[in-house]
Design an enzyme around this catalytic site. Structure first.
Site, PDB file in Angstrom:
ATOM      1  N   GLU A  46      13.068   0.035  -1.598  1.00  0.00           N
ATOM      2  CA  GLU A  46      12.120  -1.076  -1.526  1.00  0.00           C
ATOM      3  C   GLU A  46      12.613  -2.188  -2.433  1.00  0.00           C
ATOM      4  OE1 GLU A  46       7.985  -0.299  -2.507  1.00  0.00           O
ATOM      5  OE2 GLU A  46       7.432  -2.282  -1.767  1.00  0.00           O
ATOM      6  N   CYS A 239       4.971  -1.007  -0.253  1.00  0.00           N
ATOM      7  CA  CYS A 239       3.940  -2.041  -0.092  1.00  0.00           C
ATOM      8  C   CYS A 239       4.508  -3.353   0.424  1.00  0.00           C
ATOM      9  CB  CYS A 239       3.237  -2.290  -1.414  1.00  0.00           C
ATOM     10  SG  CYS A 239       2.272  -0.890  -1.971  1.00  0.00           S
ATOM     11  N   ASN A 370       2.515   1.488   5.929  1.00  0.00           N
ATOM     12  CA  ASN A 370       2.914   2.191   4.699  1.00  0.00           C
ATOM     13  C   ASN A 370       1.748   3.014   4.186  1.00  0.00           C
ATOM     14  OD1 ASN A 370       4.449   2.925   2.373  1.00  0.00           O
ATOM     15  ND2 ASN A 370       3.417   1.323   1.237  1.00  0.00           N
ATOM     16  N   GLU A 371       1.117   2.596   3.114  1.00  0.00           N
ATOM     17  CA  GLU A 371       0.024   3.422   2.558  1.00  0.00           C
ATOM     18  C   GLU A 371      -1.303   2.952   3.120  1.00  0.00           C
ATOM     19  OE1 GLU A 371       0.557   3.117  -1.707  1.00  0.00           O
ATOM     20  OE2 GLU A 371       1.773   4.932  -1.731  1.00  0.00           O
TER      21      GLU A 371
HETATM   22  O1  AHR Z   1       7.124   2.851  -4.999  1.00  0.00           O
HETATM   23  C1  AHR Z   1       6.310   1.821  -5.431  1.00  0.00           C
HETATM   24  C2  AHR Z   1       5.067   1.650  -4.562  1.00  0.00           C
HETATM   25  O2  AHR Z   1       4.277   2.803  -4.655  1.00  0.00           O
HETATM   26  C3  AHR Z   1       5.302   1.515  -3.096  1.00  0.00           C
HETATM   27  O3  AHR Z   1       5.560   0.209  -2.731  1.00  0.00           O
HETATM   28  C4  AHR Z   1       4.026   1.965  -2.499  1.00  0.00           C
HETATM   29  O4  AHR Z   1       4.193   2.531  -1.219  1.00  0.00           O
HETATM   30  C5  AHR Z   1       3.472   2.929  -3.517  1.00  0.00           C
HETATM   31  O5  AHR Z   1       2.174   2.626  -3.837  1.00  0.00           O
END
Ligand code: AHR
Length: 652
Positions: A46, A239, A370-371
């Protein structure tokens, strides 16, 4: 009586740590329980902590095309020279919507301005740097541009001259050698004549990039990734996929094609944590989706792109696209599959070919969101899954089960996604070491017939010291213990990745991280070595390893898993001892073990508070071990606070 005395003496010696009764551990190398996915151990990439711009993407100029919200952020009119001009920011049509116009008024000393890089530019003695600039002149016929590499004291340590001519945009280049090593250098541009000069896309790369690709990736960082031999690479997050709001989401189509056609935008980590504000954090998308696929191919990892599913980060705005308006998002997903592996004559496949890769990339996984959580996710996931599976039934979809691996959000999505027949569930855990020790048996009782599990983001977080969570050996050891549980259940857990991957020492937002770097150097953490010891000893099939018929999942502070590798003909045992004292083990191996061959392996052990730093980068690194084979009964003294991998040659 004699027997009683012997037992008492053994117990006494055991407790004082002088001699201990060995643990009798049975390993059956003849019965392969399940196959281990070649994608089992992978990496999560990321653009957080300046992982892309300022990190793996080797561009050294920050804000090269003046697209930051503050167009001159990163740029400075050189103090030492007279302020013989001004810089105007001009708007133009297209993705790269700005350029700079230098209005230089005094003929004698010219005009100079500089770029600070990403918290300083790192120069190495003897290394060459490729400079480039797009420029055109207005009423001037020609001007000389002198480009200087400066050290942290503003002393010139490399220089090149370029003659800028003509009133049409042209790219000018120069190669500059550095005469010194300096981690906090900068780049100075000096124009010699009065008049107006338009400039854009001002760039500096080391020529020594990964695979020597011009405008490529940082060699040291990619090498560290390649050394993990990852089974997959998840990108671009995280994120960042979601964005703070939908306008800030990651849109892959804006990251492909010619550099100047990419649409830079603010990085969502720019403002996320007030205590780690990074106002200069933007995405140039020089590392875009084409480069991600290429990177995956280079390091032998299956690409796992994650796409926005019409939902912005639910920790931020939670902005939603209405279901009726979801089509463009779904089309992006379908088009991405065509971009990755469609025919070179197809619309998106031809862009890939034009960018340099006529052959298809591998693509068998894709993530939807993602989340995400709640019924809004289920609604959107269902529409996505139907459309993607209809056109590309071979693509396995990764779906979110929320940001946590338990609790209401997880408990809502988990059964419902299972009922929907989801392919792969993406579980995340950022938790203290105690969670990881405890969770070594998390998957022992998971449904064997349901969706597969992707342990997509995990890291053991110990309490912060001086503002950051350190990657200590204790944290790493707890991950090693937990991972024995992933491996023991690799029929269900098919993929796993630590997160986040990379962090710039002067510009991070999130800790702990797997690899730290600055403008010149990079250091793997103890956690990196744990990952590496798993991924380079993946094996092909899981086999049972038991003490008293039970898995070693924390009893007596021991954790273990075992695999065989049918190609290398090895039984590979992984064992973690979390006690401050050694524990003797007697492995009783069922199978044809060569009594002559040497047993090779690695052990990570240390003081639990130790971690690698730039000053002591090898404080926690694996030691190689070689043991004489004794056939089917193998004694091994498991060191205090240790993680060991043993590779035992077998014939079955
Ligand atoms: O790894 C950091 C963040 O942690 C990521 O962007 C997210 O998916 C999680 O909350």
């Amino acid at each position: 009586m004699k027997r009683l005395l012997t037992v008492l003496l053994a117990s006494f010696l055991y407790y004082v740590g002088i001699a201990q009764t060995p643990h009798l551990v049975q390993v059956d190398a003849t019965a392969k329980s399940f196959d281990i996915s070649p994608n089992m151990w992978g990496i999560f990439f990321e653009d957080i902590n300046f992982a892309a711009d300022g990190g793996i993407y080797a561009e050294m100029v920050k804000n090269r095309s003046f697209q930051f919200n503050e167009p001159l952020m990163g740029w400075d009119i050189d103090e030492k020279n007279n302020r013989n001009g001004i810089i105007l920011i001009m708007n133009q049509a297209g993705a790269n919507s700005r350029y700079a116009q230098l209005r230089i008024s005094n003929d004698s000393s010219g005009f100079a301005f500089s770029n600070e890089g990403f918290r300083g530019m790192g120069f190495k003695e003897g290394q060459s740097y490729q400079f480039s600039i797009d420029a055109r002149l207005k009423e001037l016929k020609a001007t000389d541009l002198t480009v200087c590499l400066l050290d942290s004291n503003k002393k010139t340590i490399g220089k090149a001259s370029i003659k800028i001519e003509g009133n049409q945009w042209k790219t000018y280049t120069a190669t500059i050698k550095s005469s010194a090593t300096n981690p906090k250098g900068s780049l100075l541009l000096h124009f010699s004549k009065a008049g107006n000069v338009d400039v854009d896309m001002i760039s500096l790369f080391p020529t020594d990039t990964w695979k020597n690709r011009p405008g490529g990736l940082r060699r040291d960082l990619v090498q560290l990734l390649a050394n993990l031999k990852p089974g997959f690479i998840r990108f671009p997050g995280g994120c960042i996929v979601e964005g703070r709001d939908l306008s800030n989401r990651y849109q892959w189509k804006q990251t492909v094609g010619a550099l100047r056609d990419r649409v830079p935008q603010i990085n969502r980590w720019n403002t996320e944590f007030k205590y780690r504000d990074a106002p200069d954090y933007f995405q140039s998308y020089g590392l875009g989706f084409y480069e991600y696929f290429l990177l995956a191919e280079d390091i032998g990892a299956s690409p796992l792109p994650i796409l926005n599913c019409g939902m912005a980060c639910q920790f931020n705005t939670a902005e939603l696209v209405q279901i009726d308006d979801l089509q463009p998002y779904i089309q992006d997903a379908l088009d991405l599959i065509e971009f990755a592996k469609g025919d070179a004559k197809s619309k998106w496949g031809s862009l890939r070919a034009q960018m340099g890769h006529p052959a298809p990339f591998e693509l068998k996984f894709m993530g939807v969101g993602n989340e995400q959580w709640g019924e809004q996710y289920l609604e959107r996931y269902t529409v996505f899954a139907d459309a993607i599976h209809k056109k590309y039934p071979e693509i396995q979809l990764v779906s979110s089960v929320g940001p946590f691996s338990g609790g209401d959000l997880f408990n809502y999505l988990n059964p419902r996604l299972r009922k929907l027949g989801a392919d792969i569930l993406d579980e995340h855990y950022y938790a203290p070491p105690s969670f990881f020790f405890r969770s070594a048996s998390r998957y022992d009782n998971y449904d064997r017939n349901g969706p597969k599990i992707f342990a997509g983001e995990y890291a053991s977080h110990i309490p912060n010291t001086d503002g950051m969570a350190r990657s200590t050996w204790f944290a790493a050891m707890s991950e090693a213990a937990f991972m024995t549980g992933l491996e023991r259940n690799a029929d269900v857990v098919r993929m796993a990745s630590y997160a986040p991957l990379l962090a710039h020492a002067d510009a991070w937002q999130w800790s702990p991280d797997l690899i730290w770097f600055n403008s010149l150097w990079s250091i793997p953490t103890a956690n990196y070595f744990v990952q590496q010891m798993y991924s380079t000893n993946r094996g092909t099939h899981g086999v049972k390893i038991l003490e008293n018929n039970q898995p070693l999942a924390g009893k007596d502070s021991l954790y273990a898993s075992a695999v065989v590798d049918t190609a290398s003909k090895e039984l590979i045992i992984k064992i973690v001892n979390t006690l401050p004292k050694a524990q003797p083990i007697q492995f009783m191996i069922k199978g044809t073990v060569s009594a002559k061959a040497l047993i090779k392996g690695q052990v990570l052990k240390n003081n639990i508070d130790l971690y690698n730093t730039f000053a002591k980068p090898t404080a926690v690194t694996p030691e190689q071990i070689i043991i004489n084979s004794k056939g089917n009964s193998l004694p091994y003294e498991c060191p205090p606070y240790s993680f060991t991998v043993l590779k035992i040659p077998i014939d079955n």
